[in-house]
Design a protein around this motif. Sequence first.
Motif, PDB file in Angstrom:
ATOM      1  N   VAL A 135       0.838  -1.205   0.000  1.00 10.45           N
ATOM      2  CA  VAL A 135       0.000   0.000   0.000  1.00 10.45           C
ATOM      3  C   VAL A 135       0.871   1.253   0.000  1.00 10.45           C
ATOM      4  CG1 VAL A 135      -1.691   1.310   1.329  1.00 10.45           C
ATOM      5  CG2 VAL A 135      -1.964  -1.161   1.052  1.00 10.45           C
ATOM      6  N   LEU A 136       1.911   1.256   0.813  1.00  7.26           N
ATOM      7  CA  LEU A 136       2.788   2.424   0.867  1.00  7.26           C
ATOM      8  C   LEU A 136       3.516   2.648  -0.449  1.00  7.26           C
ATOM      9  CD1 LEU A 136       4.251   2.097   4.463  1.00  7.26           C
ATOM     10  CD2 LEU A 136       2.479   3.666   3.662  1.00  7.26           C
ATOM     11  N   ASP A 137       3.675   1.584  -1.226  1.00  4.58           N
ATOM     12  CA  ASP A 137       4.334   1.703  -2.539  1.00  4.58           C
ATOM     13  C   ASP A 137       3.349   1.953  -3.676  1.00  4.58           C
ATOM     14  OD1 ASP A 137       6.725   1.354  -1.282  1.00  4.58           O
ATOM     15  OD2 ASP A 137       7.204  -0.584  -2.189  1.00  4.58           O
ATOM     16  N   GLY A 138       2.059   2.109  -3.339  1.00  3.12           N
ATOM     17  CA  GLY A 138       1.108   2.513  -4.367  1.00  3.12           C
ATOM     18  C   GLY A 138      -0.070   1.606  -4.617  1.00  3.12           C
ATOM     19  N   ALA A 139      -0.084   0.388  -4.044  1.00  2.00           N
ATOM     20  CA  ALA A 139      -1.264  -0.470  -4.202  1.00  2.00           C
ATOM     21  C   ALA A 139      -2.462   0.207  -3.535  1.00  2.00           C
ATOM     22  CB  ALA A 139      -1.011  -1.841  -3.577  1.00  2.00           C
ATOM     23  N   ALA A 140      -3.649   0.016  -4.097  1.00  7.00           N
ATOM     24  CA  ALA A 140      -4.825   0.740  -3.602  1.00  7.00           C
ATOM     25  C   ALA A 140      -6.031  -0.184  -3.435  1.00  7.00           C
ATOM     26  CB  ALA A 140      -5.167   1.881  -4.550  1.00  7.00           C
ATOM     27  N   PRO A 141      -5.959  -1.156  -2.527  1.00  7.65           N
ATOM     28  CA  PRO A 141      -7.155  -1.962  -2.250  1.00  7.65           C
ATOM     29  C   PRO A 141      -8.238  -1.089  -1.631  1.00  7.65           C
ATOM     30  CG  PRO A 141      -5.493  -2.328  -0.564  1.00  7.65           C
ATOM     31  CD  PRO A 141      -4.847  -1.493  -1.629  1.00  7.65           C
ATOM     32  N   ARG A 142      -9.490  -1.487  -1.825  1.00 10.53           N
ATOM     33  CA  ARG A 142     -10.576  -0.727  -1.212  1.00 10.53           C
ATOM     34  C   ARG A 142     -10.532  -0.877   0.305  1.00 10.53           C
ATOM     35  NH1 ARG A 142     -16.854  -1.947  -2.348  1.00 10.53           N
ATOM     36  NH2 ARG A 142     -16.131  -1.937  -4.524  1.00 10.53           N
ATOM     37  N   ARG A 143     -10.272  -2.128   0.772  1.00 14.04           N
ATOM     38  CA  ARG A 143     -10.187  -2.406   2.206  1.00 14.04           C
ATOM     39  C   ARG A 143      -8.978  -3.290   2.467  1.00 14.04           C
ATOM     40  NH1 ARG A 143     -16.143  -4.674   2.359  1.00 14.04           N
ATOM     41  NH2 ARG A 143     -15.225  -5.590   0.485  1.00 14.04           N
ATOM     42  N   LEU A 144      -8.437  -3.171   3.691  1.00 16.63           N
ATOM     43  CA  LEU A 144      -7.202  -3.847   4.045  1.00 16.63           C
ATOM     44  C   LEU A 144      -7.385  -4.578   5.368  1.00 16.63           C
ATOM     45  CD1 LEU A 144      -4.079  -4.206   3.560  1.00 16.63           C
ATOM     46  CD2 LEU A 144      -3.779  -2.038   4.788  1.00 16.63           C
ATOM     47  N   ILE A 145      -6.873  -5.798   5.456  1.00 19.32           N
ATOM     48  CA  ILE A 145      -6.868  -6.544   6.714  1.00 19.32           C
ATOM     49  C   ILE A 145      -5.431  -6.960   7.004  1.00 19.32           C
ATOM     50  CG2 ILE A 145      -7.682  -8.588   7.956  1.00 19.32           C
ATOM     51  CD1 ILE A 145     -10.193  -8.527   6.248  1.00 19.32           C
ATOM     52  N   LEU A 146      -4.956  -6.581   8.200  1.00 19.56           N
ATOM     53  CA  LEU A 146      -3.616  -6.936   8.654  1.00 19.56           C
ATOM     54  C   LEU A 146      -3.779  -7.882   9.825  1.00 19.56           C
ATOM     55  CD1 LEU A 146      -2.061  -3.345   8.584  1.00 19.56           C
ATOM     56  CD2 LEU A 146      -2.010  -5.080   6.762  1.00 19.56           C
ATOM     57  N   SER A 147      -3.432  -9.139   9.619  1.00 20.95           N
ATOM     58  CA  SER A 147      -3.653 -10.161  10.645  1.00 20.95           C
ATOM     59  C   SER A 147      -2.320 -10.653  11.195  1.00 20.95           C
ATOM     60  CB  SER A 147      -4.438 -11.331  10.045  1.00 20.95           C
ATOM     61  OG  SER A 147      -4.742 -12.278  11.040  1.00 20.95           O
ATOM     62  N   GLY A 148      -2.320 -10.975  12.497  1.00 21.83           N
ATOM     63  CA  GLY A 148      -1.099 -11.457  13.125  1.00 21.83           C
ATOM     64  C   GLY A 148      -0.019 -10.394  13.181  1.00 21.83           C
ATOM     65  N   MET A 149      -0.409  -9.125  13.267  1.00 23.04           N
ATOM     66  CA  MET A 149       0.560  -8.036  13.203  1.00 23.04           C
ATOM     67  C   MET A 149       0.202  -6.937  14.198  1.00 23.04           C
ATOM     68  SD  MET A 149       3.330  -6.915  11.995  1.00 23.04           S
ATOM     69  CE  MET A 149       3.579  -8.336  10.905  1.00 23.04           C
ATOM     70  N   GLY A 150       1.241  -6.382  14.834  1.00 24.82           N
ATOM     71  CA  GLY A 150       1.113  -5.200  15.664  1.00 24.82           C
ATOM     72  C   GLY A 150       2.139  -4.182  15.213  1.00 24.82           C
ATOM     73  N   LEU A 151       2.176  -3.046  15.860  1.00 25.78           N
ATOM     74  CA  LEU A 151       3.108  -1.999  15.463  1.00 25.78           C
ATOM     75  C   LEU A 151       4.560  -2.458  15.618  1.00 25.78           C
ATOM     76  CD1 LEU A 151       3.346   0.931  14.464  1.00 25.78           C
ATOM     77  CD2 LEU A 151       3.385   1.654  16.863  1.00 25.78           C
ATOM     78  N   ASP A 152       4.842  -3.209  16.677  1.00 27.20           N
ATOM     79  CA  ASP A 152       6.225  -3.646  16.921  1.00 27.20           C
ATOM     80  C   ASP A 152       6.776  -4.463  15.755  1.00 27.20           C
ATOM     81  OD1 ASP A 152       5.952  -2.453  19.369  1.00 27.20           O
ATOM     82  OD2 ASP A 152       5.940  -4.317  20.537  1.00 27.20           O
ATOM     83  N   GLY A 153       5.941  -5.276  15.152  1.00 23.79           N
ATOM     84  CA  GLY A 153       6.394  -6.133  14.054  1.00 23.79           C
ATOM     85  C   GLY A 153       6.757  -5.367  12.798  1.00 23.79           C
ATOM     86  N   LEU A 154       6.336  -4.100  12.731  1.00 27.21           N
ATOM     87  CA  LEU A 154       6.660  -3.267  11.582  1.00 27.21           C
ATOM     88  C   LEU A 154       7.843  -2.356  11.850  1.00 27.21           C
ATOM     89  CD1 LEU A 154       3.026  -2.212  10.557  1.00 27.21           C
ATOM     90  CD2 LEU A 154       4.464  -3.922   9.433  1.00 27.21           C
ATOM     91  N   VAL A 155       7.891  -1.779  13.053  1.00 25.27           N
ATOM     92  CA  VAL A 155       8.903  -0.764  13.333  1.00 25.27           C
ATOM     93  C   VAL A 155      10.131  -1.337  14.043  1.00 25.27           C
ATOM     94  CG1 VAL A 155       7.093   0.982  13.444  1.00 25.27           C
ATOM     95  CG2 VAL A 155       7.931  -0.050  15.567  1.00 25.27           C
ATOM     96  N   ASP A 156      10.041  -2.578  14.542  1.00 27.21           N
ATOM     97  CA  ASP A 156      11.173  -3.215  15.213  1.00 27.21           C
ATOM     98  C   ASP A 156      11.390  -4.607  14.616  1.00 27.21           C
ATOM     99  OD1 ASP A 156      13.244  -3.743  16.976  1.00 27.21           O
ATOM    100  OD2 ASP A 156      11.922  -4.310  18.635  1.00 27.21           O
ATOM    101  N   TRP A 157      11.528  -4.638  13.298  1.00 28.31           N
ATOM    102  CA  TRP A 157      11.666  -5.911  12.603  1.00 28.31           C
ATOM    103  C   TRP A 157      12.950  -6.628  12.991  1.00 28.31           C
ATOM    104  CZ3 TRP A 157       9.352  -9.762  10.707  1.00 28.31           C
ATOM    105  CH2 TRP A 157       9.976 -10.654   9.825  1.00 28.31           C
ATOM    106  N   GLY A 158      13.960  -5.909  13.416  1.00 20.32           N
ATOM    107  CA  GLY A 158      15.219  -6.540  13.771  1.00 20.32           C
ATOM    108  C   GLY A 158      15.062  -7.617  14.824  1.00 20.32           C
ATOM    109  N   ARG A 159      14.177  -7.401  15.777  1.00 26.04           N
ATOM    110  CA  ARG A 159      13.943  -8.391  16.834  1.00 26.04           C
ATOM    111  C   ARG A 159      13.379  -9.672  16.252  1.00 26.04           C
ATOM    112  NH1 ARG A 159       9.491  -9.974  19.742  1.00 26.04           N
ATOM    113  NH2 ARG A 159       8.207  -8.415  18.665  1.00 26.04           N
ATOM    114  N   ARG A 160      12.381  -9.558  15.389  1.00 26.99           N
ATOM    115  CA  ARG A 160      11.779 -10.741  14.777  1.00 26.99           C
ATOM    116  C   ARG A 160      12.740 -11.384  13.781  1.00 26.99           C
ATOM    117  NH1 ARG A 160       8.197 -13.635  16.767  1.00 26.99           N
ATOM    118  NH2 ARG A 160       6.752 -13.887  15.026  1.00 26.99           N
ATOM    119  N   ARG A 161      13.496 -10.570  13.048  1.00 28.02           N
ATOM    120  CA  ARG A 161      14.480 -11.107  12.109  1.00 28.02           C
ATOM    121  C   ARG A 161      15.493 -11.984  12.838  1.00 28.02           C
ATOM    122  NH1 ARG A 161      17.628  -6.555  10.689  1.00 28.02           N
ATOM    123  NH2 ARG A 161      18.737  -7.142  12.591  1.00 28.02           N
TER     124      ARG A 161
END
Length: 261
Positions: free
Chosen positions: A117-143
């Motif tokens: 989506v941030l790169d330009g995809a435009a779905p009408r609706r979006l579902i993000l499952s199994g995800m919280g903010l930490d998993g996006l902004v602190d990927w190093g921990r999960r990596r």
Amino acid sequence: MTNQRDYNVAAADGARIAVHEIGAQDGRPLVLIHGLMSSAQVNWIKYGTAQRLADAGYRCIMPDLRGHGDSAAPEDAASYPADILVRDNAGIIATLGLSDYDLCGFSLGARTSVKLVLDGAAPRRLILSGMGLDGLVDWGRRRDYFTGVIDNADTLKRGDPGYMAAQFMRTTGINRAAARHVVESFGDLDPARLAAIAMPTLVLTGTEDRDNGAPDTLAAALPQGSVGEIPGNHMSCVTKPDFGRAILAYLGSAQEAAIMG
């Protein structure tokens, strides 16, 4: 049961990306992106989620991520540049000519969906499952967690952190070298960028799943974010009928979506 259609799409670098579909060809398109070390079969098809959505009029389009399922799994690092999964899935959306569609991702699929989506995809609706903010902004921990599981899978004992993930990896038969490259192809996301995700977004998480952080922190960072919970942890929630029911409750039937459109 709706007949399953399987085909391949060539990525920009020529890699073969497998795509599976369930639902009428003229149904409302719903792109479903699975999680790390999994596949479309495991996350969406095996436990009936895709069939439930297809029965409500959706055309479920389910890629196998590069390195997963029936897709190509090259073992060289050069085949996994930064955000390659995002580019692969953007290519699928373009190849299929999708314009009015919905998008749902689980875990790594949710990370991929955010970047799409941030790169330009435009779905009408979006579902993000199994995800919280930490998993996006602190990927190093999960990596680091996942690379540890991949590197030490043969020595992890029951009760060790990562043991269940290692067992899951064995079950799916994923190529370990490919999985490691996939994990390393993502980086941290600037949380300020989430304000650009303007479409209605459901953050759907198991009641016992905080592997990627709490869902409410992610929903609060999204202009039209809301939270949904289903029974289970990060591994089990996708196996329950509640998963498909919650997705359908948010999207409504394809006929309802057409009226709203």
